[in-house]
Design a protein around this motif. Structure first.
Motif, PDB file in Angstrom:
ATOM      1  N   GLU A  76       0.820  -1.210   0.000  1.00 56.90           N
ATOM      2  CA  GLU A  76       0.000   0.000   0.000  1.00 56.90           C
ATOM      3  C   GLU A  76       0.852   1.256   0.000  1.00 56.90           C
ATOM      4  N   SER A  81      -0.648   5.471  -3.224  1.00 57.85           N
ATOM      5  CA  SER A  81      -1.971   5.933  -3.610  1.00 57.85           C
ATOM      6  C   SER A  81      -2.832   6.122  -2.365  1.00 57.85           C
ATOM      7  N   TYR A  82      -3.837   6.978  -2.481  1.00 55.47           N
ATOM      8  CA  TYR A  82      -4.726   7.185  -1.357  1.00 55.47           C
ATOM      9  C   TYR A  82      -6.099   7.609  -1.866  1.00 55.47           C
ATOM     10  N   ASN A  83      -7.118   7.390  -1.037  1.00 55.13           N
ATOM     11  CA  ASN A  83      -8.483   7.722  -1.427  1.00 55.13           C
ATOM     12  C   ASN A  83      -9.071   8.703  -0.428  1.00 55.13           C
ATOM     13  N   GLN A  84     -10.397   8.864  -0.479  1.00 51.97           N
ATOM     14  CA  GLN A  84     -11.042   9.870   0.361  1.00 51.97           C
ATOM     15  C   GLN A  84     -10.982   9.536   1.847  1.00 51.97           C
ATOM     16  N   GLU A  86      -8.254   8.464   3.227  1.00 50.62           N
ATOM     17  CA  GLU A  86      -6.846   8.556   3.588  1.00 50.62           C
ATOM     18  C   GLU A  86      -6.333   9.982   3.453  1.00 50.62           C
ATOM     19  N   THR A  87      -5.307  10.285   4.221  1.00 51.18           N
ATOM     20  CA  THR A  87      -4.665  11.599   4.185  1.00 51.18           C
ATOM     21  C   THR A  87      -3.217  11.429   3.741  1.00 51.18           C
ATOM     22  N   PRO A  88      -2.750  12.199   2.733  1.00 53.72           N
ATOM     23  CA  PRO A  88      -1.360  12.069   2.288  1.00 53.72           C
ATOM     24  C   PRO A  88      -0.385  12.620   3.331  1.00 53.72           C
ATOM     25  N   LYS A 114       4.521  11.022  -1.264  1.00 52.16           N
ATOM     26  CA  LYS A 114       3.273  10.986  -0.502  1.00 52.16           C
ATOM     27  C   LYS A 114       2.654   9.596  -0.560  1.00 52.16           C
ATOM     28  N   GLY A 116      -0.964   7.449   1.397  1.00 48.81           N
ATOM     29  CA  GLY A 116      -2.147   7.678   2.215  1.00 48.81           C
ATOM     30  C   GLY A 116      -2.097   6.960   3.547  1.00 48.81           C
ATOM     31  N   ASN A 118      -4.493   6.365   7.062  1.00 44.79           N
ATOM     32  CA  ASN A 118      -5.900   6.395   7.448  1.00 44.79           C
ATOM     33  C   ASN A 118      -6.264   7.689   8.183  1.00 44.79           C
ATOM     34  N   THR A 119      -7.236   8.420   7.634  1.00 44.86           N
ATOM     35  CA  THR A 119      -7.638   9.703   8.201  1.00 44.86           C
ATOM     36  C   THR A 119      -8.201   9.544   9.605  1.00 44.86           C
TER      37      THR A 119
END
Length: 221
Positions: A76, A81-84, A86-88, A114, A116, A118-119
């Motif tokens: 990962e 890569s990251y999605n909504q 996740e926070t870079p 960068k 991601g 977990n936010t």
């Protein structure tokens, strides 16, 4: 020329000749001679790691100076890569790069890739993404629990010791991840999981700089 590439890589990360010498265990004069073509360093692989560049580029001038992510990194993180959800955050190619930039309070983010994180994790732990430094471990001091290639995430705002927690520290110009334990008389015990090769150390609080607390790590299974 090798000499020019060494100098270029050193200046790129704002290290002095003395700092490179300290990390390599040589004299400042030796580094000066490397950069002026008088002779070549013996351990180019170690030097490449310290300078955060590709060994192939340093030795031969081929390819990109910035090393590609290796398969030692978790999938990962390797994909960056990251999605909504996740926070870079910043991922540095080595512990030395991460430790130097933050211990010297450098404002630039050279080689800061960068990925991601977990936010919800960051919010729950009240961690600012701007104060996160991530890097892969490049030694075996934390094996077998955290093998070579394990990626650590450090909260640079947390420097107070909680016994048994992992921290990024600077000790004698070296950057390490160690468990810390407070001891009487302003002493701190440094613990590595690999007891066979790394003995516990008892040092004065003034002998180390605590850069941040490890709050997350990822291991490829």
């Amino acid at each position: 020329m090798l000499s020019a590439r060494i100098k270029q890589a050193r200046q790129r990360i704002a290290l002095s000749q003395q700092q490179v010498a300290d990390k390599m265990g040589v004299s400042k004069t030796a580094v000066f001679k490397w950069e002026n073509g008088h002779y070549e360093p013996k351990n180019l692989d170690i030097l490449a790691n310290i300078l955060g560049v590709s060994l192939t580029w340093l030795r031969e001038g081929r390819g990109s100076p910035v090393p590609a992510q290796t398969s030692d990194m978790p999938a990962e993180i390797n994909n960056a890569s990251y999605n909504q959800d996740e926070t870079p955050v910043c991922l540095y190619p080595s512990i030395d790069m991460a430790g130097y930039i933050h211990s010297e309070q450098q404002q630039h983010r050279l080689h800061c890739k960068k990925f991601g994180l977990n936010t919800e994790l960051l919010e729950r732990k009240k961690i600012s993404p701007d104060m996160v430094a991530c890097f892969p471990v490049d030694d075996n001091s934390m094996e077998p629990i955290m093998p070579h290639g394990t990626v650590f995430a450090v909260d640079l705002n947390r420097t107070s010791i909680i016994d048994g927690n992992l921290y990024l520290i600077k000790q004698n110009h070296l950057f390490r991840v160690r468990k810390l334990y407070s001891m009487p008389h302003q002493k701190v015990r440094l613990h590595a999981y690999n007891k066979t090769e790394y003995y516990d150390e008892s040092v004065s609080v003034s002998d180390i700089v605590i850069l941040g607390r490890v709050f997350y790590y990822a291991v490829e299974l």
